[in-house]
Design a protein around this motif. Structure first.
Motif: not given
Ligand code: ADP
Length: 223
Positions: A131-149
């Motif tokens: 869903v995200c309109k931007i890809k962070p330059d650095y991230y740890v987890d790519e989440v494919k199905e939306w979930i509330w952290y």
């Protein structure tokens, strides 16, 4: 049946994710001069990343969210704008999660335009890539199905909102026991936040006039 998929995040998870983020940033050979936390979700990760990368300059931009009446769609805007000179500096924007991307895009554009740094990169612990309109330059987890952290720094706020949400949806039920509330919470969200948070959240809902305590039960007044 879980209605809102949630992940209960522990403080240890946060520390481990921020260590992993700091490692990724260091390995990329790019070290920021200044870290900017998006308030409020980016505060804790930004502070940890400063420690793990040895950065002393930590700033913050406060993004607020509101619902545009005409469209009913959520909008983001910067509260308390201020201008500083970051000419020649490398800036790392930190947030807890990249969900819609709205806060991150807004913050990035604001800093670019008003603070004039040499370079800006973005780091988040989670990136909801579907869903995200931007890809962070650095991230740890790519989440494919939306979930509330359910991060530890919003536990009471989330618990209060989450309880209110099912009270509203089940508004034909006017009287609840404490156990019914806790069991419905666990059923709806698939997590257990523990007694301290349930009790404080219920106190908050009583204070706000959503619930009234009658003996050992809770009566719904207005949701
Ligand atoms: P962005 O995706 O740019 O961070 P959003 O406007 O979508 O901005 O979200 C704003 C803030 O709301 C996030 O920084 C985070 O603190 C919180 N948030 C949004 N989505 C989630 C989620 N799925 N789980 C936990 N917190 C979230």
């Amino acid at each position: 049946m879980v209605k809102v998929p949630c992940k209960l995040v522990t403080w240890d998870d946060v520390v481990n994710w921020c260590k992993a983020l700091a490692d990724k940033i260091r390995e990329s050979g790019w070290i920021p001069d200044v870290v900017v936390a998006i308030a409020r979700g980016g505060f804790v990760p930004a502070r940890l990343i400063c420690d793990y990368l040895g950065i002393v300059d930590l700033l913050s931009v406060k993004v607020e969210h509101w619902i545009e009446a005409a469209t009913m769609s959520p909008q983001a805007r910067i509260k308390y704008e201020y201008t500083i000179d970051l000419t020649g500096k490398k800036v790392l924007i930190v947030d807890d999660i990249a969900d819609t991307g709205d806060s991150i895009i807004l913050t990035k554009e604001f800093i670019e335009k008003n603070w004039k740094p040499a370079e800006i990169k973005v780091a988040t612990m989670q990136w909801i890539s579907s869903v995200c309109k931007i890809k962070p330059d650095y991230y740890v987890d790519e989440v494919k199905e939306w979930i509330w952290y359910q991060y530890p720094w919003t536990r009471l706020e989330d618990t209060t909102q989450f309880i209110k949400r099912f009270l509203k949806e089940m508004k034909d039920k006017k009287v609840w026991t404490y156990d019914e509330i806790v069991n419905t919470f666990k059923e709806w969200y698939g997590i257990d936040v523990g007694e301290w948070f349930y009790k404080r959240a219920l106190e908050e809902l009583v204070k706000k006039g959503v619930l009234r305590k009658v003996d050992d039960k809770y009566e719904v007044i207005s949701v």
